[in-house]
Design a protein around this motif. Structure first.
Motif, PDB file in Angstrom:
ATOM      1  N   GLY A 105      63.583 -22.577 -46.147  1.00  0.00           N
ATOM      2  CA  GLY A 105      64.011 -22.834 -44.776  1.00  0.00           C
ATOM      3  C   GLY A 105      62.950 -22.385 -43.789  1.00  0.00           C
ATOM      4  N   GLU A 106      63.393 -22.175 -42.545  1.00  0.00           N
ATOM      5  CA  GLU A 106      62.450 -21.901 -41.457  1.00  0.00           C
ATOM      6  C   GLU A 106      62.262 -20.398 -41.239  1.00  0.00           C
ATOM      7  OE1 GLU A 106      63.319 -24.402 -38.104  1.00  0.00           O
ATOM      8  OE2 GLU A 106      62.803 -22.837 -36.677  1.00  0.00           O
ATOM      9  N   ALA A 107      63.312 -19.750 -40.812  1.00  0.00           N
ATOM     10  CA  ALA A 107      63.235 -18.329 -40.484  1.00  0.00           C
ATOM     11  C   ALA A 107      64.653 -17.771 -40.429  1.00  0.00           C
ATOM     12  CB  ALA A 107      62.560 -18.135 -39.125  1.00  0.00           C
ATOM     13  N   PRO A 108      64.807 -16.453 -40.584  1.00  0.00           N
ATOM     14  CA  PRO A 108      66.146 -15.864 -40.470  1.00  0.00           C
ATOM     15  C   PRO A 108      66.732 -16.113 -39.083  1.00  0.00           C
ATOM     16  CG  PRO A 108      64.542 -14.243 -41.284  1.00  0.00           C
ATOM     17  CD  PRO A 108      63.765 -15.451 -40.836  1.00  0.00           C
ATOM     18  N   ASP A 125      72.573 -13.852 -38.242  1.00  0.00           N
ATOM     19  CA  ASP A 125      73.299 -13.265 -39.383  1.00  0.00           C
ATOM     20  C   ASP A 125      72.343 -12.788 -40.469  1.00  0.00           C
ATOM     21  OD1 ASP A 125      76.183 -13.856 -38.654  1.00  0.00           O
ATOM     22  OD2 ASP A 125      75.300 -15.861 -38.513  1.00  0.00           O
ATOM     23  N   GLU A 126      71.294 -13.575 -40.706  1.00  0.00           N
ATOM     24  CA  GLU A 126      70.321 -13.237 -41.748  1.00  0.00           C
ATOM     25  C   GLU A 126      69.585 -11.943 -41.377  1.00  0.00           C
ATOM     26  OE1 GLU A 126      70.612 -16.323 -40.365  1.00  0.00           O
ATOM     27  OE2 GLU A 126      71.628 -17.293 -42.070  1.00  0.00           O
ATOM     28  N   ASP A 127      69.225 -11.825 -40.101  1.00  0.00           N
ATOM     29  CA  ASP A 127      68.535 -10.627 -39.616  1.00  0.00           C
ATOM     30  C   ASP A 127      69.444  -9.397 -39.762  1.00  0.00           C
ATOM     31  OD1 ASP A 127      66.461  -9.195 -37.913  1.00  0.00           O
ATOM     32  OD2 ASP A 127      68.204  -9.042 -36.596  1.00  0.00           O
ATOM     33  N   LEU A 129      69.595 -11.077 -45.634  1.00  0.00           N
ATOM     34  CA  LEU A 129      69.735 -12.122 -46.662  1.00  0.00           C
ATOM     35  C   LEU A 129      69.522 -13.506 -46.043  1.00  0.00           C
ATOM     36  CD1 LEU A 129      72.957 -10.760 -48.414  1.00  0.00           C
ATOM     37  CD2 LEU A 129      70.624 -10.809 -49.394  1.00  0.00           C
ATOM     38  N   ALA A 130      68.907 -14.417 -46.824  1.00  0.00           N
ATOM     39  CA  ALA A 130      68.627 -15.758 -46.314  1.00  0.00           C
ATOM     40  C   ALA A 130      69.874 -16.644 -46.349  1.00  0.00           C
ATOM     41  CB  ALA A 130      67.518 -16.408 -47.157  1.00  0.00           C
ATOM     42  N   PHE A 131      70.013 -17.464 -45.321  1.00  0.00           N
ATOM     43  CA  PHE A 131      71.045 -18.502 -45.265  1.00  0.00           C
ATOM     44  C   PHE A 131      72.449 -17.968 -45.547  1.00  0.00           C
ATOM     45  CE2 PHE A 131      67.399 -21.399 -45.469  1.00  0.00           C
ATOM     46  CZ  PHE A 131      67.790 -22.372 -44.555  1.00  0.00           C
ATOM     47  N   VAL A 132      72.876 -16.998 -44.739  1.00  0.00           N
ATOM     48  CA  VAL A 132      74.238 -16.477 -44.870  1.00  0.00           C
ATOM     49  C   VAL A 132      75.115 -16.817 -43.662  1.00  0.00           C
ATOM     50  CG1 VAL A 132      73.764 -14.624 -46.524  1.00  0.00           C
ATOM     51  CG2 VAL A 132      73.436 -14.206 -44.064  1.00  0.00           C
ATOM     52  N   CYS A 145      64.711 -19.130 -49.744  1.00  0.00           N
ATOM     53  CA  CYS A 145      63.904 -18.246 -48.897  1.00  0.00           C
ATOM     54  C   CYS A 145      63.453 -19.022 -47.651  1.00  0.00           C
ATOM     55  CB  CYS A 145      62.714 -17.688 -49.668  1.00  0.00           C
ATOM     56  SG  CYS A 145      61.627 -18.939 -50.355  1.00  0.00           S
ATOM     57  N   ASN A 146      62.612 -18.417 -46.860  1.00  0.00           N
ATOM     58  CA  ASN A 146      62.165 -19.009 -45.598  1.00  0.00           C
ATOM     59  C   ASN A 146      60.659 -18.880 -45.436  1.00  0.00           C
ATOM     60  OD1 ASN A 146      64.690 -19.727 -44.075  1.00  0.00           O
ATOM     61  ND2 ASN A 146      65.125 -17.555 -44.443  1.00  0.00           N
ATOM     62  N   VAL A 147      60.124 -19.645 -44.488  1.00  0.00           N
ATOM     63  CA  VAL A 147      58.700 -19.511 -44.159  1.00  0.00           C
ATOM     64  C   VAL A 147      58.454 -18.142 -43.519  1.00  0.00           C
ATOM     65  CG1 VAL A 147      56.792 -20.411 -42.774  1.00  0.00           C
ATOM     66  CG2 VAL A 147      58.391 -22.000 -43.874  1.00  0.00           C
ATOM     67  N   PHE A 196      66.229 -32.835 -44.161  1.00  0.00           N
ATOM     68  CA  PHE A 196      66.648 -32.238 -42.889  1.00  0.00           C
ATOM     69  C   PHE A 196      67.186 -30.824 -43.105  1.00  0.00           C
ATOM     70  CE2 PHE A 196      67.404 -36.862 -41.740  1.00  0.00           C
ATOM     71  CZ  PHE A 196      66.294 -36.941 -40.920  1.00  0.00           C
ATOM     72  N   HIS A 197      66.977 -29.967 -42.115  1.00  0.00           N
ATOM     73  CA  HIS A 197      67.496 -28.599 -42.155  1.00  0.00           C
ATOM     74  C   HIS A 197      69.014 -28.624 -41.946  1.00  0.00           C
ATOM     75  CE1 HIS A 197      68.137 -24.427 -41.086  1.00  0.00           C
ATOM     76  NE2 HIS A 197      66.900 -24.156 -41.458  1.00  0.00           N
ATOM     77  N   PRO A 198      69.763 -27.792 -42.679  1.00  0.00           N
ATOM     78  CA  PRO A 198      71.224 -27.800 -42.489  1.00  0.00           C
ATOM     79  C   PRO A 198      71.649 -27.515 -41.049  1.00  0.00           C
ATOM     80  CG  PRO A 198      70.559 -26.132 -44.129  1.00  0.00           C
ATOM     81  CD  PRO A 198      69.350 -26.958 -43.805  1.00  0.00           C
TER      82      PRO A 198
HETATM   83  N1  URA Z   1      67.984 -21.045 -40.897  1.00  0.00           N
HETATM   84  C1  URA Z   1      66.911 -20.876 -41.698  1.00  0.00           C
HETATM   85  O1  URA Z   1      65.946 -21.618 -41.636  1.00  0.00           O
HETATM   86  N2  URA Z   1      66.951 -19.880 -42.563  1.00  0.00           N
HETATM   87  C2  URA Z   1      67.960 -19.043 -42.706  1.00  0.00           C
HETATM   88  O2  URA Z   1      67.899 -18.150 -43.564  1.00  0.00           O
HETATM   89  C3  URA Z   1      69.083 -19.233 -41.880  1.00  0.00           C
HETATM   90  C4  URA Z   1      69.070 -20.233 -40.964  1.00  0.00           C
END
Ligand code: URA
Ligand code: SF4
Length: 254
Positions: free
Chosen positions: A100-103, A106-108, A112-115, A140-142, A223-225
């Motif tokens: 993905g892109e970045a936290p 919620d992730e921060d 954890l990624a994508f929570v 994970c993320n960039v 596409f990003h969710p």
């Molecule tokens: N969007 C992202 O790209 N990464 C995440 O972990 C959460 C949302």
């Protein structure tokens, strides 16, 4: 590179499915015992990976990267505003890695990624769509730190942070990578092309970081969710992309 019987079965199923697809033949039924094993992470200790890499070797290499380099990282200014670094999580022998892109918020908070909400949609795409377990893939993320107000990552932040992502992918050596959204696809493919033009077909991702040098991994941009939550009309296109990944991995489409 040592190949186990399971790898060979997987590769031959994948190839025959690709041929069937190319010829427009409906996918043949696959024996139940094989179906039961092909969605899972690799079992082998050397399945196309680092020499001698086992689950433990990979888990240790990932943990060291996180604990010794990422957790205390101050290579860009995002270290001043983060609550936690977000290394990413999943199976060390995952066949499929999502980037993905970045936290976000919620992730921060959780490290954890994508929570968050986008993470819930990603989980549904993996579990309800692809019929995989989220714990069996790696996510994970960039960027490993949250940009304030979830703004788009800046170029210097991507430059500072992306070596961690490249190292994660070198350790994991997945069979397929799915890049979620423009920043992930553009970073991994070293291009400025839009996600709308990149998605829908496989590109070569070079583990070495140098295009054309050494082994490559097929990478599907989609596409990003978070974008799909804003534009649900595009979900069909993302599902088409995920089905191409399933075919590549030899997973049953039904
Ligand atoms: N969007 C992202 O790209 N990464 C995440 O972990 C959460 C949302
Ligand atoms: Fe380091 Fe990456 Fe966090 Fe910047 S975003 S401080 S480079 S871990």
């Amino acid at each position: 590179m040592a190949r186990t019987d399971q790898d060979i079965i997987r590769i031959s199923i994948r190839q025959s499915l690709e041929v069937d697809q190319a010829l427009g033949i409906k996918v043949l039924p696959i024996p139940k015992a094989i179906v039961a094993s092909i969605g899972r992470p690799r079992k082998s200790s050397t399945a196309g990976g680092l020499p001698g890499a086992s689950t433990d070797d990979r888990a240790i290499a990932l943990r060291r990267l996180d604990e010794e380099q990422v957790k205390g990282c101050q290579k860009c200014t995002l270290c001043q505003t983060r609550t936690n670094t977000v290394f990413g999580q999943g199976h060390p022998l995952a066949r499929l890695v999502f980037v993905g892109e970045a936290p976000g918020f919620d992730e921060d908070q959780q490290g954890l990624a994508f929570v968050g909400r986008a993470g819930q949609l990603l989980t549904d795409m993996i579990e309800k769509g692809m019929k995989l377990k989220r714990a069996d893939v790696f996510i994970c993320n960039v960027l490993k730190c949250r940009p304030p107000n979830n703004r788009t990552p800046a170029t210097d932040e991507i430059t500072a942070c992306s070596p961690y992502l490249f190292e994660q992918l070198r350790i994991l050596q997945p069979e397929v990578i799915c890049a979620l959204g423009a920043p992930a696809a553009q970073t991994l493919l070293n291009t400025k092309e839009s996600i709308g033009r990149l998605r829908g077909r496989f590109h070569d991702f070079y583990i070495s970081g140098s295009p054309g040098i050494g082994p490559s991994v097929p990478l599907m941009p989609t596409f990003h969710p978070a974008y799909l939550l804003r534009s649900p009309g595009e979900k069909g296109k993302a599902w088409e992309d995920l089905k191409k990944i399933m075919i590549k991995l030899g997973l049953p489409l039904t």
